[in-house]
Write an enzyme that holds these catalytic residues in place. Sequence first.
Site, PDB file in Angstrom:
ATOM      1  N   PRO A 245      16.384  55.388  88.662  1.00 51.98           N
ATOM      2  CA  PRO A 245      15.621  54.300  88.953  1.00 51.98           C
ATOM      3  C   PRO A 245      14.284  54.216  88.973  1.00 51.98           C
ATOM      4  O   PRO A 245      13.445  54.270  90.043  1.00 51.98           O
ATOM      5  CB  PRO A 245      16.326  54.314  90.647  1.00 51.98           C
ATOM      6  N   CYS A 246      13.773  54.010  87.895  1.00 50.55           N
ATOM      7  CA  CYS A 246      12.453  53.885  87.563  1.00 50.55           C
ATOM      8  C   CYS A 246      11.937  52.576  88.138  1.00 50.55           C
ATOM      9  O   CYS A 246      10.629  52.161  88.371  1.00 50.55           O
ATOM     10  CB  CYS A 246      11.962  53.683  85.940  1.00 50.55           C
ATOM     11  N   HIS A 247      12.849  51.428  88.413  1.00 55.09           N
ATOM     12  CA  HIS A 247      12.481  50.243  89.254  1.00 55.09           C
ATOM     13  C   HIS A 247      11.769  50.410  90.485  1.00 55.09           C
ATOM     14  O   HIS A 247      11.240  49.699  91.116  1.00 55.09           O
ATOM     15  CB  HIS A 247      13.289  49.284  89.195  1.00 55.09           C
TER      16      HIS A 247
END
Length: 279
Positions: A245-247
């Site tokens: 989850p780089c978001h």
Amino acid sequence: MNEQKIIHYNRIADAITYIKQNFKDQPNLDEIAENVHVSPFHFQRLFTEWVGVSPKKFLQYTSVEYAKQILKNQQVTLFDVAYQTGLSGTGRLHDLFVKIEGMTPGEYKNGGENLVINYSYAESPFGKILVASTSKGICHMAFADNRDAFEELQKRFPKASFIQIVDRCQQDALFIFTRDWKELKQIKLHLKGTDFQLKVWETLLKIPKGGLTTYGAIANHIGNPKASRAVGTAIGNNPIAFLIPCHRVIQSTGDLGQYHWGSTRKTAIIGWEAVKMDS
């Protein structure tokens, strides 16, 4: 930049130049520190703060990058590569590649040859998505509306065999969009990257669903508080959208920042997760 910082910057710049010019001799910490006229202890700390990795790790990265260039010549042997890189033997070359690239020198040389990758396209709440898997787990996942996601996958594994088929691993991964997260099976990932990248991606997996953090917080978590920029680069190279989850990483100012698959999509994903957690 004050005078002391300029002095530090110049010393680090000199050290980087020295390492790049002499990496075939595999200089140790004492030798590099002596060249820039700093004690080994002080140099170790200073270099890590400015560059984001230790001098030893930087030397390893430099050596592997040079070895990768040599490996492009299909006629060269692994012994030749080790010798030309200044390593003690093929065993040392093997260990470095596995640690930094996540694969053996032979696997890198073959570009993923003999590796079979299944891939398929699916619809998600945030647009069309490509998901790919090997026998080890999910190796690639990318939103595919405005970019050639399959071409990006091919570049990561240039000599692999690709089969467009849906498998169980892909289905389990895509359930993250449609099922209660508490009921999901554990999803295995097949990742290749540098030791630093893998450390950053592992930290991303620990961000709670619906939560947010900053680049600086990630840098602190991995023990490199000055490496926010390097963390941002590693996050930008994340090959598996949403599952890693780089978001959920934003700027310290509160601005959502950039996203490999579009800032508008990042905003939508963050909002969607927040709603799911509330419900």
